[in-house]
Design a protein around this motif. Sequence first.
Motif, PDB file in Angstrom:
ATOM      1  N   GLY A 214       1.229  -1.385   0.133  1.00 19.40           N
ATOM      2  CA  GLY A 214       0.181   0.048   0.108  1.00 19.40           C
ATOM      3  C   GLY A 214       0.781   1.414  -0.357  1.00 19.40           C
ATOM      4  O   GLY A 214       2.116   1.068  -0.008  1.00 19.40           O
ATOM      5  N   ARG A 215      -0.041   2.013  -0.242  1.00 24.41           N
ATOM      6  CA  ARG A 215       0.361   3.442   0.034  1.00 24.41           C
ATOM      7  C   ARG A 215       0.532   4.151   1.891  1.00 24.41           C
ATOM      8  O   ARG A 215      -0.739   4.769   1.637  1.00 24.41           O
ATOM      9  N   TRP A 216       1.199   4.450   2.848  1.00 21.75           N
ATOM     10  CA  TRP A 216       0.689   5.210   3.545  1.00 21.75           C
ATOM     11  C   TRP A 216       0.494   6.710   3.698  1.00 21.75           C
ATOM     12  O   TRP A 216       1.798   7.258   3.563  1.00 21.75           O
ATOM     13  N   PRO A 217      -0.377   6.999   4.947  1.00 21.53           N
ATOM     14  CA  PRO A 217       0.604   8.366   5.610  1.00 21.53           C
ATOM     15  C   PRO A 217       1.651   7.987   6.282  1.00 21.53           C
ATOM     16  O   PRO A 217       1.997   7.047   6.940  1.00 21.53           O
ATOM     17  N   ARG A 218       2.044   8.747   6.953  1.00 24.58           N
ATOM     18  CA  ARG A 218       3.527   9.093   7.379  1.00 24.58           C
ATOM     19  C   ARG A 218       3.210   8.680   8.536  1.00 24.58           C
ATOM     20  O   ARG A 218       4.256   8.224   9.462  1.00 24.58           O
ATOM     21  N   THR A 219       2.418   8.557   9.625  1.00 25.40           N
ATOM     22  CA  THR A 219       1.860   8.239  11.106  1.00 25.40           C
ATOM     23  C   THR A 219       0.909   8.181  11.089  1.00 25.40           C
ATOM     24  O   THR A 219      -0.204   8.118  10.185  1.00 25.40           O
ATOM     25  N   VAL A 220       1.137   6.406  11.737  1.00 23.09           N
ATOM     26  CA  VAL A 220      -0.001   5.756  12.272  1.00 23.09           C
ATOM     27  C   VAL A 220      -0.228   5.129  12.920  1.00 23.09           C
ATOM     28  O   VAL A 220       0.786   4.625  13.743  1.00 23.09           O
TER      29      VAL A 220
END
Length: 349
Positions: A214-220
């Motif tokens: 996938g393509r993720w947000p910077r913080t999770v």
Amino acid sequence: MTHEREITEPVDLCRSDGALDPAAVGWSRTPVHRANLRGWGRTKRWEYWCVTTPTHLVALTVSDLDFLALNSLYFLEYGSGGREFEVGSIVPFGRGVRLPETVAGATGGADVVVGPARPTGGRVRVEIRHEDGGTRLRARCLTPGRLPVEVDLLVTRPEGHESLSVVVPWSRRRFQYTSKQTALPAAGQVRIGDEILKFGDDEESWAVLDHGRGRWPRTVDWNWGAASGRTDGHTVGLQFGGRWTAGTGSTENALCVDGRLSKIGEELDWRWSRTDPLAPWTLRTPASDQVDLTFTPFHNRSTRTEAALLSNRTDQCFGHYDGRVRTADGAEIAVRRLLGWAEDVHMRW
């Protein structure tokens, strides 16, 4: 059991411009997505296998996070004084690590081999290869005490065995495809020095796969829980997630009972202590009676990482699930000491 759309035919994850294809959003009982990801910097790919017995476990990871790759082997022997070690190699910019668009080592998928054939220092060799009827997992490294370690396990996929694959859409440009596969029989051995530890002979041995693209947000932040084994006369696999899917319309919650999947569309109510991860956890479906479980940990694999581009806080607790679950056809299953894990993760990557 769920409002989510079931996908039954092969589908591409992305459009030609790299954005999420709306036709890919949904879940399936077998992996049907092709993760044709585009772009660099926010793309994350990994294969994580954990194989457990009643007395010990081994976990193998191959991951490509764009700016680095991490390949690792983790071993845990339960009980006071049991051995625990992790060997991990960080590869800048993921050089030499290429993960396929489909599940590695599965039928029709590509094999994955990373690391030198004779690793030294903190390096690790991991092989994920397809064989008739299953996936061969091999790994090689040296323990921190410089004992040679060799892993050789075969994970079998019984005919018709179902698993959970789901797309979680944060936006058109941020999304994750995951295939979580539980309750897969495994057999083989791990050699540490001159000692051989058996998997799957006289004791139950079960494998769980976390395949991610996938393509993720910077913080999770996320929770993940899984377990496999026999209970109440059934072979049961538990697969639960939390926090990271909230508000997306998708969940990664499912039961696998005797090879048949029951998809759960509710977000679970997770309760645990961040200050004492070894205290009991509870997992429940707030609007139904599908899941009512207590997880009692016996070990916390605690990881804290602070680097220029990567910050990680992980408490992965191993332990046992007790309680009850209800399948899509209404059958209630008593869960008694089902071995697995539950984790609390904060990631900046």
